[in-house]
Structures are given as C-alpha cells and as structure tokens.
Design an enzyme around this catalytic site. Structure first.
Site, PDB file in Angstrom:
ATOM      1  N   LYS A 188      11.590 -14.746  -1.212  1.00 23.49           N
ATOM      2  CA  LYS A 188      11.894 -14.918   0.208  1.00 23.49           C
ATOM      3  C   LYS A 188      11.242 -16.181   0.753  1.00 23.49           C
ATOM      4  O   LYS A 188      10.048 -16.397   0.588  1.00 23.49           O
ATOM      5  CB  LYS A 188      11.429 -13.689   0.988  1.00 23.49           C
ATOM      6  N   GLY A 233       8.805  -6.367  10.445  1.00 22.43           N
ATOM      7  CA  GLY A 233       9.524  -5.472   9.542  1.00 22.43           C
ATOM      8  C   GLY A 233      10.669  -6.095   8.778  1.00 22.43           C
ATOM      9  O   GLY A 233      11.438  -5.379   8.129  1.00 22.43           O
ATOM     10  N   THR A 234      10.797  -7.416   8.801  1.00 22.53           N
ATOM     11  CA  THR A 234      11.920  -8.036   8.095  1.00 22.53           C
ATOM     12  C   THR A 234      11.850  -7.778   6.586  1.00 22.53           C
ATOM     13  O   THR A 234      12.875  -7.543   5.947  1.00 22.53           O
ATOM     14  CB  THR A 234      11.961  -9.553   8.346  1.00 22.53           C
ATOM     15  N   GLY A 235      10.631  -7.820   6.021  1.00 21.57           N
ATOM     16  CA  GLY A 235      10.504  -7.591   4.578  1.00 21.57           C
ATOM     17  C   GLY A 235      10.851  -6.178   4.186  1.00 21.57           C
ATOM     18  O   GLY A 235      11.588  -5.946   3.219  1.00 21.57           O
TER      19      GLY A 235
END
Length: 267
Positions: free
Chosen positions: A176, A210-212
């Site tokens: 990422k 919280g994107t991961g």
C-alpha cells in the site's frame, strides 16, 4: 443461494467504529459477505486516538475462532490487530489447523493517531509466523519497513520490500502506497507470477481512519466469494476509494469512511 462468502475476522474492537472489527464487519456485509469474529482486544478510541487497550486472553480468542470454524465455517480468514507475540503464535497455529482457508494478513502495528497496537517484540513473530502463512499480506510502507528492514520511501522501494516479503513466504502481497509522498497513490499487488498496480489521485481528506482494515476485509470478502485474487483486490480498491470520497465527516480527528455506501438507495 448466492455465495455469501464467510469471513472469520480475528482483530481488535474499535469503539469509534471506524476501524478494527467494526470496520471489518461493515465492509464484509456491504460487499454481500457474512462476517464472523474473534475479538483480540477492546480498545477505547475515537477519531482523536486510542486512550486504552484491553487485551482478550489468548485462550478466549482461540475459543472464539474455533467455535466459528467448527460450526459456521469460513471461506477466508482475515487478521488485524493481534497485540503481542503470544497472540501471533496462537493465530499461526489456528491458521495451520485451517490450511485450506485463504488468510488475508493485515500486519496492524500502529493506529491512525499513532498509538502502538503491536508490541515491539511481536514484529519478529509476525514476520516469522504470519508472513509465510499469508495468502495475501497487506502492509503499508511503515509496516513493510518493520517487516523487511528496508527503507520504503518510493514506489520502487515498495516493490523491493514486496519482493522480500514474497521471498519470506507470502503467497501474495498488496503493497500500500498511501504513506509514499506524491499526488497519486499507487498500491501494488505482487505475486510470484507478476504484479498489478492500482493508481488514483490522492484524496485530500483527514477522514482516513480504518482504510487498512477496510481494504484487507474487502479483499477477504472477495476471496471468500470465490473471486480470483486480482479481481478481489480490484473490487476492494474501488470500494475503499469510493468510501473515502463519501466519508461522512464524523469526529474532530481522523474520521471514518462510509462503509455502507453500496447500500445507499437500496432500502
């Protein structure tokens, strides 16, 4: 019945609902899957940060997971916050008992606000025990640095770290690029057969909490539903991108995404 895709999520609870188990459940559900959980810790947090972490005993976490696997079953397992080396080792043993189920390993180390979610002496356990058991590993740049010892400041650095993680035993890695500077964000899915890049303009927002967790759970949902790896990741990437664009603006800090955006207008 359609293939709902059963996902067993092994991760910590986020009282603010933006990350952790809450984000995982929302994501899997929004994408049409079925989410079950084994909670590893209860955190006290909101968009401003984490103010408390209360671990669940290892034996209780394993019992939760076994209860799900022995009855409901799972088509994919997704791990998030594990906390310490003992929990990592227990999860590794659990994965060995369910080798036919693909594991999406999100090597959660630090919360968005900077709080540590993995003990320093547990990083080696993640590297040695979970990386080789990962059907898909989803590290960001700082996590990739911690796992490989390589500096990750550019997209080429991401690739080098991804190659090292594949060599360490991961079946696939989604590197990422959100922490890599630049006007565009580039994530790279790498397997021994090659790579696929996912690229888009960087979204100027503080609502990225919280994107991961969300991306890893979306990938797990796709794999659980039988999608090929690249297709599962592509759908997950598009889902997270739109959830960022539609973030509701809650909180005074790093706010949550709109996990339920695919459901808008369906009721």
């Amino acid at each position: 019945m359609p293939n709902l895709g059963r996902v067993l999520i092994i991760a910590g609870s986020d009282s603010g609902g933006g990350a952790g188990i809450q984000a995982d459940i929302k994501t899997v559900t929004a994408l049409g899957g079925y989410a079950a959980t084994a909670v590893t810790a209860v955190t006290v947090q909101n968009t401003l940060g984490v103010s408390g972490v209360h671990p669940i005993p290892v034996e209780a976490v394993v019992a939760q997971a076994r209860a799900v696997l022995d009855d409901i079953g799972a088509d994919a397992i997704k791990t998030g916050m594990l906390g310490d080396a003992a929990m990592v080792a227990a999860v590794a043993r659990l994965l060995d008992s369910a080798k036919s189920i693909p594991a999406v390993i999100d090597p959660v180390m630090v919360a968005k606000g900077g709080a540590s979610l993995l003990a320093a002496d547990a990083v080696g356990a993640v590297r040695d025990l979970l990386v080789p058991r990962a059907g898909l590993l989803t590290p960001n740049a700082p996590e990739a640095e911690a796992l490989t010892g390589l500096a990750v400041a550019t997209t080429d650095d991401l690739r080098r770290a991804g190659e090292a993680l594949l060599a360490a035993g991961a079946a696939a890695v989604l590197m990422k690029g959100g922490h890599v500077p630049g006007e565009r964000v580039i994530d790279i899915l790498m397997t021994p057969a090659g790579e696929t890049a996912f690229e888009g303009e960087r979204i100027d927002t503080r609502h990225t909490h919280g994107t991961g967790c969300t991306l890893a759970s979306a990938c797990a949902a796709g794999l659980a539903q039988g999608l090929p790896l690249t297709e599962a990741v592509a759908r997950a990437w598009a889902y997270v991108h739109e959830a960022l664009l539609r973030a509701p603006g809650f909180g005074r800090g790093h706010g949550p995404l709109d996990h339920a955006w695919p459901l808008r207008g369906r009721a």
